[in-house]
Write a protein that holds these residues in place. Structure first.
Motif, PDB file in Angstrom:
ATOM      1  N   THR A  49      15.198   3.911 -31.536  1.00 55.83           N
ATOM      2  CA  THR A  49      15.956   4.563 -32.616  1.00 55.83           C
ATOM      3  C   THR A  49      17.448   4.353 -32.419  1.00 55.83           C
ATOM      4  N   ASN A 117      11.077   3.990 -36.821  1.00 53.03           N
ATOM      5  CA  ASN A 117      12.512   4.012 -37.120  1.00 53.03           C
ATOM      6  C   ASN A 117      13.119   2.622 -36.963  1.00 53.03           C
ATOM      7  N   GLU A 358       9.246  13.229 -39.123  1.00 54.47           N
ATOM      8  CA  GLU A 358       9.909  11.940 -38.955  1.00 54.47           C
ATOM      9  C   GLU A 358       8.944  10.764 -39.050  1.00 54.47           C
ATOM     10  N   PRO A 406      14.323  10.322 -41.789  1.00 52.04           N
ATOM     11  CA  PRO A 406      13.826   9.212 -42.629  1.00 52.04           C
ATOM     12  C   PRO A 406      14.708   8.943 -43.845  1.00 52.04           C
TER      13      PRO A 406
END
Length: 419
Positions: A49, A117, A358, A406
């Motif tokens: 991420t 992600n 998420e 998101p």
């Protein structure tokens, strides 16, 4: 306007984190965090991420005029080259890496959310790279970027007795609001601004540990990058000072010219310059043509390399975003496991089952890639509660990360549950 100015300064300060800490010593990877107190300390570790957001930060910094297109390409290339060297499992990056050695941190674990992600961020970055050859080469945004940096610098000396001349701020605002398209005029604007700004800023704090010192050097460096960026138009700047015999050459780009168009115009100008090489030219004319040819070669090489690099990097983003998903997908429930312990060859027993979490970016991306069926989106729970009379989706912990992470890259539609 005050709120816009505040947000622009905040954006510039945020970019300075990436600007300062994504360096060769950390293999062009972002550190997870930087501690200021009680002692300075950098966490030399990173996650998928972190990496994805840092790549998008470079794209955004280019959009905001904090870095030039060439800087954006260089920074992106450096990070992606590092990513290609890093150990992976079925295309997945591990949850944590040492940024100095690139070794995965123990235990070797793959996080479903982190992988989602990174894949989502890489695909957004890919679109930015593919759009680049069609974008304007030079834009007033470069001056807006300088203005944001100048405002941050001015803010660092707010509590001192030093006051930056108000006229400098006015000049920056005037440039940022101008509708200038002629390249020569844009170069002149920057030259005039630098002449006014440099001697004033140079007199500010000489203490290397002060924020003022750091920001004045960031302003100088940013201004110099704008100057270097404008040098890609050197052949057309030369036309302004060329011999009278060549004043009729008209192959001039303007500020609205794209990289693709610039490359085409540079080749046309090169052909025109070649046609002007005649035996009856004066020595002055031949010397000027030689300088022009050298400048054109440099422009053509630069523009061509940047276009090729953007296309190559876009392809690499596609490849890096392609990760195996089957091994942690439960076909009966259409849900994804929280993660996978590679060392123990064990899938976590828990599954993500809420839309307000998420995980939805990961599932959204997987469906787009053809990796998961659409059923997996509708399998996510939509439990509701009421807040001040409004229906609100429940998440597991009510964290901003679950609700908002998101939405950094996903579309939102009014009057929907997510909205």
């Amino acid at each position: 306007s005050e709120q816009n100015s505040f947000l622009q300064q905040l954006a510039r300060k945020t970019w300075s984190f990436f600007e300062r800490f994504i360096v060769a010593e950390d293999n062009w990877l972002p550190p997870d965090n930087y501690q200021e107190q009680p002692m300075e300390q950098i966490a030399h570790r990173t996650s998928p991420t972190n990496i994805g957001l840092s790549l998008l930060a470079s794209l955004t910094a280019c959009d905001f005029g904090y870095i030039t297109t060439s800087q954006f390409i260089d920074r992106t290339r450096n990070t992606i080259n590092t990513m290609k060297k890093m150990e992976r499992y079925n295309g997945h990056f591990y949850n944590w890496y040492d940024t100095e050695t690139l070794n995965p941190l123990q235990p070797k674990y793959i996080s479903t959310v982190d992988s989602g992600n990174l894949a989502g961020h890489l695909l957004v970055l890919r679109q930015g790279l593919l759009a680049l050859p069609h974008q304007k080469i030079v834009s007033i945004k470069l001056f807006k970027g300088l203005r944001d940096t100048f405002r941050v610098l001015a803010d660092t000396i707010f509590e001192t007795n030093i006051v930056l001349p108000e006229q400098l701020a006015i000049d920056l605002d005037t440039i940022c609001n101008a509708e200038v398209t002629a390249l020569y005029d844009i170069q002149k604007l920057h030259e005039d601004l630098a002449k006014k700004m440099n001697p004033i800023v140079e007199k500010l704090s000489g203490d290397p540990d002060s924020e003022t010192y750091r920001w004045k050097h960031l302003l100088f460096a940013q201004s110099e990058q704008v100057n270097q960026h404008l040098q890609i138009f050197a052949p057309w700047f030369l036309l302004h000072s060329g011999p009278a015999a060549f004043k009729d050459i008209v192959v001039s780009p303007d500020a609205n010219t794209s990289w693709n168009e610039l490359l085409k115009k540079a080749k046309e100008l090169q052909a025109e310059a070649n046609a002007r090489q005649k035996e009856n030219n004066t020595s002055e004319e031949n010397d000027w043509l030689e300088i022009m040819q050298a400048a054109l070669t440099k422009t053509i090489d630069q523009a061509g390399e940047l276009i090729t690099a953007s296309e190559n990097l876009a392809q690499q983003c596609t490849a890096l975003a392609d990760m195996e998903r089957d091994f942690w997908y439960d076909k009966s429930s259409h849900l994804l496991s929280i993660g996978y312990n590679v060392q123990e060859h064990r899938i976590d027993a828990s599954y993500y089952d809420l839309l307000a979490s998420e995980i939805r970016l990961c599932i959204f991306v997987c469906i787009a890639q053809g990796r998961l069926p659409e059923d997996s989106w509708f399998a996510l729970g939509r439990l509701l509660t009421s807040m001040e009379g409004n229906p609100i989706l429940l998440s597991w912990s009510g964290s901003m990360f679950e609700y908002l992470m998101p939405l950094i890259v996903m579309p939102t539609y009014e009057n929907t549950l997510i909205d």
